[in-house]
Scaffold this motif. Structure first.
Motif, mmCIF file in Angstrom:
data_model
loop_
_atom_site.group_PDB
_atom_site.id
_atom_site.type_symbol
_atom_site.label_atom_id
_atom_site.label_comp_id
_atom_site.label_asym_id
_atom_site.label_seq_id
_atom_site.Cartn_x
_atom_site.Cartn_y
_atom_site.Cartn_z
ATOM 1 N N VAL A 72 37.715 28.494 40.028
ATOM 2 C CA VAL A 72 36.654 28.239 41.001
ATOM 3 C C VAL A 72 35.697 29.424 40.999
ATOM 4 O O VAL A 72 36.131 30.582 41.064
ATOM 5 N N PHE A 73 34.396 29.146 40.917
ATOM 6 C CA PHE A 73 33.378 30.193 40.993
ATOM 7 C C PHE A 73 32.952 30.404 42.445
ATOM 8 O O PHE A 73 32.667 29.441 43.164
ATOM 9 N N THR A 74 32.891 31.663 42.874
ATOM 10 C CA THR A 74 32.222 31.992 44.130
ATOM 11 C C THR A 74 30.823 32.507 43.799
ATOM 12 O O THR A 74 30.487 32.719 42.624
ATOM 13 N N GLU A 75 30.031 32.726 44.831
ATOM 14 C CA GLU A 75 28.653 33.171 44.613
ATOM 15 C C GLU A 75 28.572 34.531 43.932
ATOM 16 O O GLU A 75 27.548 34.878 43.337
ATOM 17 N N THR A 76 29.639 35.318 44.014
ATOM 18 C CA THR A 76 29.626 36.665 43.420
ATOM 19 C C THR A 76 30.397 36.749 42.108
ATOM 20 O O THR A 76 30.494 37.826 41.516
ATOM 21 N N THR A 77 30.938 35.624 41.634
ATOM 22 C CA THR A 77 31.695 35.640 40.382
ATOM 23 C C THR A 77 30.742 35.719 39.194
ATOM 24 O O THR A 77 29.890 34.855 39.035
ATOM 25 N N LEU A 104 29.492 21.674 29.566
ATOM 26 C CA LEU A 104 29.964 21.193 30.863
ATOM 27 C C LEU A 104 30.982 20.076 30.683
ATOM 28 O O LEU A 104 32.010 20.037 31.374
ATOM 29 N N LEU A 105 30.713 19.158 29.742
ATOM 30 C CA LEU A 105 31.605 18.031 29.518
ATOM 31 C C LEU A 105 32.842 18.422 28.706
ATOM 32 O O LEU A 105 33.716 17.592 28.467
ATOM 33 N N THR A 106 32.895 19.684 28.294
ATOM 34 C CA THR A 106 34.076 20.207 27.616
ATOM 35 C C THR A 106 34.953 21.000 28.585
ATOM 36 O O THR A 106 36.145 20.741 28.717
ATOM 37 N N HIS A 107 34.332 21.958 29.268
ATOM 38 C CA HIS A 107 35.104 22.886 30.099
ATOM 39 C C HIS A 107 34.961 22.626 31.599
ATOM 40 O O HIS A 107 35.767 23.128 32.375
ATOM 41 N N ARG A 123 33.192 22.612 35.533
ATOM 42 C CA ARG A 123 32.794 23.719 36.407
ATOM 43 C C ARG A 123 33.070 23.323 37.861
ATOM 44 O O ARG A 123 32.697 22.231 38.287
ATOM 45 N N VAL A 124 33.713 24.207 38.599
ATOM 46 C CA VAL A 124 33.979 23.979 40.017
ATOM 47 C C VAL A 124 33.586 25.231 40.785
ATOM 48 O O VAL A 124 33.907 26.351 40.363
ATOM 49 N N VAL A 125 32.891 25.067 41.908
ATOM 50 C CA VAL A 125 32.433 26.208 42.697
ATOM 51 C C VAL A 125 32.998 26.130 44.114
ATOM 52 O O VAL A 125 33.279 25.051 44.635
ATOM 53 N N ALA A 126 33.151 27.290 44.724
ATOM 54 C CA ALA A 126 33.584 27.374 46.116
ATOM 55 C C ALA A 126 32.387 27.175 47.036
ATOM 56 O O ALA A 126 31.264 27.601 46.724
ATOM 57 N N THR A 127 32.604 26.548 48.181
ATOM 58 C CA THR A 127 31.503 26.262 49.116
ATOM 59 C C THR A 127 31.763 26.843 50.504
ATOM 60 O O THR A 127 31.187 26.403 51.485
#
Length: 352
Positions: free
Chosen positions: A133-138, A287-290, A292-296
Motif C-alpha cells: 500500500v502506498f501512502t502519500e509519503t511513500t 498497472l495491469l501487471t503489478h 497499485r493500491v494506496v492508503a486513504t
C-alpha cells in the motif's frame, strides 16, 4: 462578495460536471470555465473563456476576473481527439507547459488564495517490488519513465515549487485512483470496453477506483475553506474503499480474458493503438501487471472526505453503464471456478 473560482479542462465531462456543481454552492459568486476548446456540454451559469493554458493569456484571465480560487483539472492522460490536440506531444505540452504557465500566472496574481490540482496515483508507478500500500509519503520504487505518469510527476514538482514561492496560497493536490463511472473516458475505461481483455500471463493485479461523483465532490470540498478539524491543503490519495483483482473485474464485466506472455504484451498494445481501439500505453501495461493500491487515511482524517462509493460499487456502476459483455457474468464466473477446480489447475477433483 463570494468566491470567484476558475476551472481548467472544462471541455471534458468531469470538468463540466464540476463546474455545474460548484456554482451551486452558496459561497461561490462566479465560476470562470477555461479550455482551449468549446465544450459540447452545458456549463450552467458559468462564464466560458476559450483560452489555451499553454499561452500567457491565462494571466490576463486571472487578473480580469479577480480569481481567488483555481481548480486545475487540465492534467489528463488522453486528448479530446476532436480539436487537433490528439498527439501525445500536445497532451504533454498541455499537462506540463500548461501547468507551468498557469502556476506562473497564479504566482503573479495578488488575488489567488487557493489552488487545487487534479493529479493521479500513477505518480507512484507500478513495479514488482512496490509496497502493498502506498501512502502519500511513500517514494516510488521506480519513477515513471514516460507517458501521463511522468507528466503527473513533473506537474507535482512544479506545484511544490509554487507552494514554496507563495506560502500564502493554500495548495491542495488530489491524487486520484482510476476514475470510473457512466461518463468515464480514461484509457482504463477504454480497456474495460474491449470485447476481450488482454492480460499479462501469470499476473492478477490489485486495482482501486474512485467514482466520478466522488471525484467531483472531493474537488468541491478541496476548493472551499476547511471545516473545523480539517485541513484543505497538502497532498491526498483519493480512492474508494477496498480493491478488486483484474480477474474479478473481467468476470463482473462478462468479458473473457486472453493471457499474453509479458514479452508480447508490448506488441499487443502497439497493435491495439494502431487500430485505434485503446491507448494501451506502457504505463497501463505496468498497472495491469503489478497493480497499485494506496492508503486513504489522510483523505478521511485530514481532508475530511468519505467517498460515497467503494471501489467495487464504482466499478459496478461503470459496468451497468456499459451494458452486457460477451458472456453473462454468472456464467463466466462459473466457468472460471470450474477450470480452477481441475487437477491441472491445482484444484481438487472432488470439486467437479
Amino acid at each position: 462578495m463570494g468566491k470567484v473560482v476558475l476551472v481548467t479542462g472544462v471541455a471534458r465531462q468531469l470538468g463540466g460536471r464540476f463546474v455545474r456543481r460548484v456554482q451551486r454552492d452558496p459561497d461561490v459568486d462566479r465560476v470562470i470555465a477555461v479550455d482551449a476548446s468549446p465544450p459540447e456540454h452545458h456549463l450552467g451559469g458559468a462564464s466560458f473563456v476559450q483560452a489555451d493554458i499553454r499561452q500567457p493569456t491565462i494571466a490576463r484571465v486571472l487578473a480580469e476576473h479577480a480569481v481567488d480560487t483555481v481548480v486545475h483539472m487540465d492534467v489528463t492522460a488522453t486528448a479530446l481527439g476532436r480539436d487537433g490536440r490528439g498527439s501525445r506531444g500536445s497532451v504533454k505540452e498541455t499537462n506540463v507547459i500548461g501547468t507551468m504557465q498557469l502556476l506562473g500566472a497564479c504566482q503573479k496574481s495578488p488575488t489567488v488564495q487557493r489552488l487545487v490540482v487534479k493529479s493521479s496515483t500513477s505518480v507512484y508507478g507500478s513495479a514488482p517490488k512496490d509496497p502493498a500500500v502506498f501512502t502519500e509519503t511513500t517514494p516510488p520504487k521506480s519513477l515513471p519513465s514516460g507517458g501521463f505518469a511522468k507528466d503527473a510527476v513533473e506537474v507535482e514538482g512544479y506545484v511544490r515549487g509554487f507552494a514554496r514561492r507563495r506560502p500564502d496560497v493554500a495548495v491542495c493536490v488530489l491524487r486520484f485512483a482510476n476514475i470510473l463511472g457512466p461518463a468515464a473516458d480514461s484509457p482504463l475505461a477504454e480497456y474495460f470496453g474491449l470485447p476481450v481483455l488482454p492480460t499479462v500471463f501469470g499476473y492478477d493485479p490489485r486495482l482501486q477506483f474512485v467514482h466520478e461523483d466522488d471525484a467531483v465532490e472531493v474537488l468541491r470540498l478541496a476548493a472551499h475553506e476547511p471545516a473545523r478539524g480539517t485541513l484543505n491543503s497538502g497532498t491526498f490519495n483519493i480512492a474508494g474503499d477496498g480493491q478488486l483483482l483484474l480477474s474479478q473485474c473481467s468476470r463482473r464485466l462478462g468479458r473473457p480474458t486472453v493471457p499474453v506472455l509479458l514479452p508480447a504484451v508490448t506488441w499487443v498494445g502497439s497493435a491495439l493503438r494502431t487500430v485505434g481501439m485503446t491507448d494501451f500505453s506502457p504505463e497501463q501495461i505496468r498497472l495491469l501487471t503489478h497493480g497499485r493500491v494506496v492508503a486513504t487515511r489522510q483523505m478521511r482524517e485530514t481532508l475530511g472526505f468519505r467517498p460515497k462509493y467503494t471501489t467495487a460499487e464504482a466499478f459496478a456502476d461503470f459496468v451497468r453503464s456499459r451494458g452486457p459483455g460477451l458472456l453473462p457474468p454468472s456464467a463466466l464466473a462459473g466457468a472460471v471456478d470450474r477450470i480452477a477446480a481441475l487437477p491441472l489447475a491445482g484444484g481438487h477433483p472432488s470439486a467437479n
